[in-house]
Design a protein around this motif. Structure first.
Motif, PDB file in Angstrom:
ATOM      1  N   LYS A  42      73.151 100.633  32.457  1.00 55.81           N
ATOM      2  CA  LYS A  42      74.543 100.182  32.360  1.00 55.81           C
ATOM      3  C   LYS A  42      75.015 100.117  30.916  1.00 55.81           C
ATOM      4  CE  LYS A  42      73.594  96.208  34.227  1.00 55.81           C
ATOM      5  NZ  LYS A  42      72.150  96.213  34.437  1.00 55.81           N
ATOM      6  N   THR A  43      74.213  99.455  30.094  1.00 56.23           N
ATOM      7  CA  THR A  43      74.616  99.321  28.694  1.00 56.23           C
ATOM      8  C   THR A  43      74.729 100.686  28.031  1.00 56.23           C
ATOM      9  OG1 THR A  43      73.586  97.157  28.546  1.00 56.23           O
ATOM     10  CG2 THR A  43      73.956  98.323  26.485  1.00 56.23           C
ATOM     11  N   THR A  44      73.782 101.555  28.353  1.00 56.06           N
ATOM     12  CA  THR A  44      73.819 102.895  27.765  1.00 56.06           C
ATOM     13  C   THR A  44      75.096 103.617  28.160  1.00 56.06           C
ATOM     14  OG1 THR A  44      71.424 102.911  27.985  1.00 56.06           O
ATOM     15  CG2 THR A  44      72.485 105.010  27.481  1.00 56.06           C
ATOM     16  N   LEU A 163      83.236  95.335  28.771  1.00 61.77           N
ATOM     17  CA  LEU A 163      82.532  94.060  28.650  1.00 61.77           C
ATOM     18  C   LEU A 163      81.089  94.238  29.114  1.00 61.77           C
ATOM     19  CD1 LEU A 163      85.528  93.352  30.343  1.00 61.77           C
ATOM     20  CD2 LEU A 163      85.011  91.296  29.043  1.00 61.77           C
ATOM     21  N   ASP A 164      80.145  93.894  28.244  1.00 61.78           N
ATOM     22  CA  ASP A 164      78.730  94.063  28.584  1.00 61.78           C
ATOM     23  C   ASP A 164      78.118  92.709  28.930  1.00 61.78           C
ATOM     24  OD1 ASP A 164      76.223  94.928  29.010  1.00 61.78           O
ATOM     25  OD2 ASP A 164      75.861  95.677  26.987  1.00 61.78           O
ATOM     26  N   GLU A 165      77.932  92.468  30.199  1.00 64.69           N
ATOM     27  CA  GLU A 165      77.371  91.202  30.693  1.00 64.69           C
ATOM     28  C   GLU A 165      77.918  90.019  29.900  1.00 64.69           C
ATOM     29  OE1 GLU A 165      73.517  91.152  32.070  1.00 64.69           O
ATOM     30  OE2 GLU A 165      73.307  93.319  32.224  1.00 64.69           O
ATOM     31  N   PRO A 166      79.228  89.858  29.889  1.00 66.37           N
ATOM     32  CA  PRO A 166      79.808  88.853  28.990  1.00 66.37           C
ATOM     33  C   PRO A 166      79.477  87.424  29.397  1.00 66.37           C
ATOM     34  CG  PRO A 166      81.505  89.745  30.411  1.00 66.37           C
ATOM     35  CD  PRO A 166      80.276  90.534  30.684  1.00 66.37           C
TER      36      PRO A 166
HETATM   37 MG   LIG Z   1      72.297  95.801  29.246  1.00 69.21          MG
END
Ligand SMILES: [Mg+2]
Ligand SMILES: Nc1ncnc2c1ncn2[C@@H]1O[C@H](COP(=O)(O)OP(=O)(O)O)[C@@H](O)[C@H]1O
Lengths: 365, 579
Positions: A42-44, A163-166
């Motif tokens: 996901k982050t990638t 938004l990354d796992e905010p």
């Molecule tokens: Mg991540």
């Protein structure tokens, strides 16, 4: 604001394909959640969108402008993409005051002092942090820091907010408040939002559509209720919502939406995946799975399907039981009941609905 | 139709052009490597050339001669022993000071740090001189109290362990400064988390704090080792009387011998030292690469672990160590500067300021040397910090094979004994090709040599702090539209400022008293403080030399006090001894 298109995006780290042939189309103003277990990429994917990583293959375009396409040697740097990002670690600059943190995008664009101050104030007020403008971010709590990060996105009027796992670092209570804050923000600004999370409840509560990722692939992209009612494959069925998937061998297809399956000694009417209907061979090859959600199955003493109670939890108004069923007692169904049941008690079950799909779908990939 | 397709073709072209120009701003950074290469690496390459050319033809004769000689390997073993043992001593002293001062609630931190910086500012040969004067039979200080060893008894410092002890004391500040800059960035939460998990006392130190700070610890150790390896002042003053040769003193003896093969043999010995230094640094990078302890979260709130009832005891130990390594040798130095003649017993009737009067008002060279050294060291510190910020950025954030190589090679000019670097600079700059100007005999060549030599001192702390910064801090700025230059200026520079300032201060303090490089490069009118002190001492005017050395220490203390007074206006953490 702009729509976002990803086409067959691939990104490898060494031999490992963190993102594998991902295609996504996100409409302008949509709130999309990217949901998947930790480490699924996901982050990638978010970093590829933002421009911090360069894809190995595929095309990314924002509002019709191609921003990444290795084949044509196009790679627009993050600073030219005008995307707002809220990092999991907040990424506030400790040497700047809250106001300067928020106003930095405007400072970079060379806006005048007065206009800048005006916009900073408006943004801080939106996230209810007006009185904190002159504090240092080190003096704020986690939720406040997150809101500063959001305000920083807000002032730059980005094409989309990523938004990354905010909320991963926040406590449960704060999480609900912040969820509401994100939704308000989305409604007020109409910004396209891409929200990465591993928490399915969070994704279901907020998103217009959810893309479920696993091992670098997008398994399914659909509205939350569709994901829940009609999961495309085993991974999605297991990851989204409670329930169980039973392997079934005997499917009689009624039409291209409904069918009847044999469960124990009874026939159960269920919905069936249209793709699966088209692929009858697979349907008859014992690849079918029946996805049952707790609200599909009720305790009914007259029910032909029998099982033994393993667990009983009171949810307020009703009970949720875990009932072990099957010839080999190898499946546990979550079931709702109107009365408390003893552990080990033998109960009858009535199945009112179900979803039949191809259990092997996507497993080969 | 055609117009539309042309337009379509046009768009990606525009974008390509833009993205290329963006990447070329990145490439611009790589151009920085060129001056770094010319100043810092090319002189060494030029010297290496001497080692593989015999009479204009490539040959390994010098290698065979030098490496086949038993004395080379004896000196190598001695160098490794003294530098290794010295590094352990530095690590013990500097490490425990840094941990206690940065992480616990000891009192008077600013004063402790301030005093701890001073030993490094005393030139090594003066350190050696003052310790020899302190402990020997003709000690002015001990004689004043009547407790000097009997005449004719051996000087205990004339030994390998004596050398190691002084090396250890001299370089403890290096470990201290590197580690402290690192400790400042340790977020409080990580330690607090460990304490909540039940870690206390020794477990907290060994399992949490030490691993988290190991990058700084390893970097400081590597730097102290490399510095000790190239040290000439202490190894010469203590080693030569004891007939104990290390690689730097062996080179010195070779140079004193002259002859046609001197340069070639010195070149080979220099390569040997360079190789050892590179091994040390490569080991350091290997160790570091296995631990990517990027410290996530907020920096800025310092820690205060309570020492409880042990606090007075620990404070007493800290101050006792300071007295031993700073006050006593400094007193010995002052005592020597006050005696009417070297070797005379100092008492309250015969002290005299004649030496100070002589160097201050009679000899014009003193003021000149102060001015030269000041300009050189400030110039070097400022230039190097400006170069090191973008350079460290390239090395940490855009690593490539080239930057990794440069990363190792910049260590060499620092590890080599100063005389060797001086020879290398002379060989290269005596006649600059193309421009046809000679830098020989000007302050310019000393300045270039300083840049080469001290680059690594300024670079390491900054690299350290870049590698510890949460990359999201920079990426957030990038997403805000900030280009590389802005990010460097607005985000990275302020966040790395404490480390950069620590590096600049280290450069300044080391360069201010530097002797071994300028010893060969100076010319009349261009003398540095180190040269002045050395020349006075060499010509038998030990008392005058001590007087100048005392003044140097006073001037540096005065400068540090100015920083202290200005510290409220400087960004937080820029003044290293401030808490
Ligand atoms: Mg991540
Ligand atoms: N810079 C990187 N270098 C090497 N591997 C990476 C890098 N970034 C991510 N990965 C790997 O890619 C996979 C996906 O990571 P990530 O996108 O962070 O997952 P998620 O955000 O879904 O938890 C992981 O297996 C991770 O180890």
């Amino acid at each position: 604001m702009a729509d976002i298109n990803l086409s067959r995006i691939t990104k490898s780290f060494g031999d490992y394909r963190a993102v594998n042939q991902v295609s996504l189309d996100i409409a302008d103003g949509e709130f999309v959640a990217l949901l998947g277990p930790s480490g699924c990429g996901k982050t990638t994917l978010l970093r590829l969108l933002a421009g911090f990583e360069e894809p190995d293959g595929g095309v990314i375009s924002l509002g019709g402008q191609v921003v990444a396409d290795p084949q044509s040697n196009i790679m627009v740097t993050p600073e030219m993409r005008n995307l707002g990002i809220v990092f999991q670690s907040y990424a506030l600059w400790p040497h700047m005051s809250v106001a300067r943190n928020v106003g930095y995008p405007l400072e970079v664009r060379g806006l005048g002092r007065a206009e800048r101050d005006h916009k900073i104030k408006a943004a801080l007020d939106t996230v209810a942090l007006g009185p904190y403008a002159d504090r240092s971010p080190t003096e704020l709590s986690g939720g406040q820091r997150q809101r500063v990060a959001l305000a920083r996105c807000l002032v730059m009027e980005p094409r989309a907010v990523l938004l990354d796992e905010p909320l991963a670092n926040l406590d449960v209570h704060l999480r609900e408040t912040m969820q509401q804050a994100f939704l308000d923000f989305h409604r007020r600004t109409g910004a396209t939002m891409i929200y990465v999370t591993h928490d399915q409840a969070e994704a279901m509560a907020m998103a217009d559509r959810i893309a479920v990722m696993d091992k670098g692939h997008i398994r399914q992209m659909a509205a939350p209720e569709t994901l829940y009612r009609e999961p495309a494959d085993l991974m999605v069925a297991g990851f989204v919502g409670a329930g169980a998937v039973l392997p079934i061998s005997n499917v009689s297809i009624t039409d291209d939406r409904t069918c009847s399956v044999r469960l124990g000694d009874t026939d159960v009417a269920a919905r069936i995946c249209p793709n699966f209907v088209r692929n009858r061979a697979a349907a008859h090859a014992g690849q079918a799975g029946l996805c049952l959600r707790p609200e599909d199955v009720w305790v009914d003493d007259a029910g032909a399907l029998r099982g033994s109670v393993e667990d009983c939890v009171y949810l307020g108004g009703r009970f949720r039981l875990s009932v072990r069923i099957g010839q080999d007692r190898d499946h546990v169904l979550p079931v709702y009941a109107n009365r408390r049941a003893r552990i080990g008690e033998n109960v009858g079950l009535k199945v009112s609905d179900g979803w039949v799909f191809d259990r092997m779908q996507g497993e080969a990939a | 139709m055609q117009a539309v397709s042309r337009l379509r073709g046009f768009w990606p072209g525009m974008i390509t052009a833009r993205s290329n120009s963006n990447r070329s701003s990145d490439r611009l950074l790589y151009w920085l490597l060129v001056p770094v290469f010319v100043v810092s690496i090319l002189p060494i390459v030029r010297l290496g050339f001497e080692g593989v050319m015999v009479g204009g033809v490539p040959s390994f004769d010098y290698f065979r001669d030098v490496l086949g000689n038993g004395s080379t390997w004896q000196a190598t073993a001695n160098s490794l022993y003294t530098a290794g043992l010295g590094t352990i001593i530095s690590l013990l002293i500097g490490g425990s000071f840094a941990f206690l001062v940065a992480l616990t609630d000891v009192r008077a931190k600013a004063a402790l740090v301030f005093c701890f910086m001073i030993p490094m500012m005393i030139p090594p040969q003066i350190t050696a001189l003052s310790w020899v004067q302190l402990t020997g039979p003709s000690s002015a200080l001990l004689n004043a109290f009547g407790i000097a060893p009997a005449m004719g008894s051996p000087q205990p410092l004339y030994s390998a362990e004596g050398i190691a002890l002084l090396l250890g004391i001299q370089h403890a500040s290096i470990v201290f400064l590197t580690l402290r800059a690192n400790l400042r960035m340790l977020p409080r939460e990580q330690i607090e988390a460990a304490r909540l998990a039940g870690a206390r006392g020794g477990r907290l130190w060994w399992q949490i704090i030490l691993p988290l700070t190991s990058p700084g610890l390893i970097a400081g150790t590597a730097m102290a080792f490399v510095t000790a390896l190239g040290n000439f002042g202490i190894t010469a003053m203590l080693g030569i009387p004891a007939n104990y040769a290390t690689l730097p003193t062996l080179i010195y003896q070779k140079l004193a011998g002259f002859g046609p093969s001197v340069l070639g043999e010195v070149s080979v010995l220099a390569m040997l030292i360079g190789a050892i230094a590179i091994c040390g640094v490569a080991l350091h990078h290997r160790l570091l690469s296995k631990r990517d302890y990027r410290l996530m979260g907020m920096v800025g709130r310092p820690l205060d672990i309570s020492l409880g009832a042990r606090r007075p005891l620990i404070e007493a130990i800290l101050w006792a160590v300071l007295v031993a390594i700073l006050v006593v040798p400094l007193l010995a130095l002052i005592a020597t500067s006050l005696v009417p003649a070297f070797g005379v017993k100092l008492n309250f009737d015969n002290y005299s300021f004649a030496a100070f009067r002589e160097v201050l008002f009679v000899q014009p060279s003193t003021a000149r040397a102060f001015q030269n050294s000041f300009m050189l060291s400030v110039g070097a510190a400022v230039t190097l910090v400006l170069v090191c910020l973008p350079l460290a950025y390239v090395m940490v954030r855009r690593p490539s094979r080239l930057t990794k190589l440069i990363n190792l090679l910049v260590e060499v000019p620092y590890a080599l004994p100063g005389v060797v670097l001086a020879i290398a600079c002379i060989l290269l700059f005596i006649r600059i090709p193309l421009l046809d100007v000679s830098l020989y005999g000007t302050l310019g060549i000393i300045f270039i040599a300083y840049l080469a030599r001290f680059l690594v001192i300024a670079l390491r702390p900054v690299m350290n702090s870049f590698s510890q910064l949460d990359p999201a801090l920079e990426e957030a700025a990038q997403a805000c539209g900030a280009g590389l230059g802005r990010r460097l200026r607005d985000i990275l520079l302020p966040l790395a400022a404490p480390s950069a300032a620590a590096g600049a201060l280290l450069v300044f303090l080391t360069a201010f008293n530097e002797l071994t490089v300028s010893a060969l490069l100076w010319a009349s009118g261009n003398e540095t403080l180190g040269v002045l002190i050395f020349n006075l001492d060499d010509s038998g005017d030990t008392v005058l030399a001590s007087a100048v050395a005392v003044m140097v220490v006073l001037v540096v203390i005065a400068l540090m006090s100015c920083f202290q007074l200005a510290s409220r206006r400087l960004p937080k953490g820029v003044v290293p001894w401030q808490t």
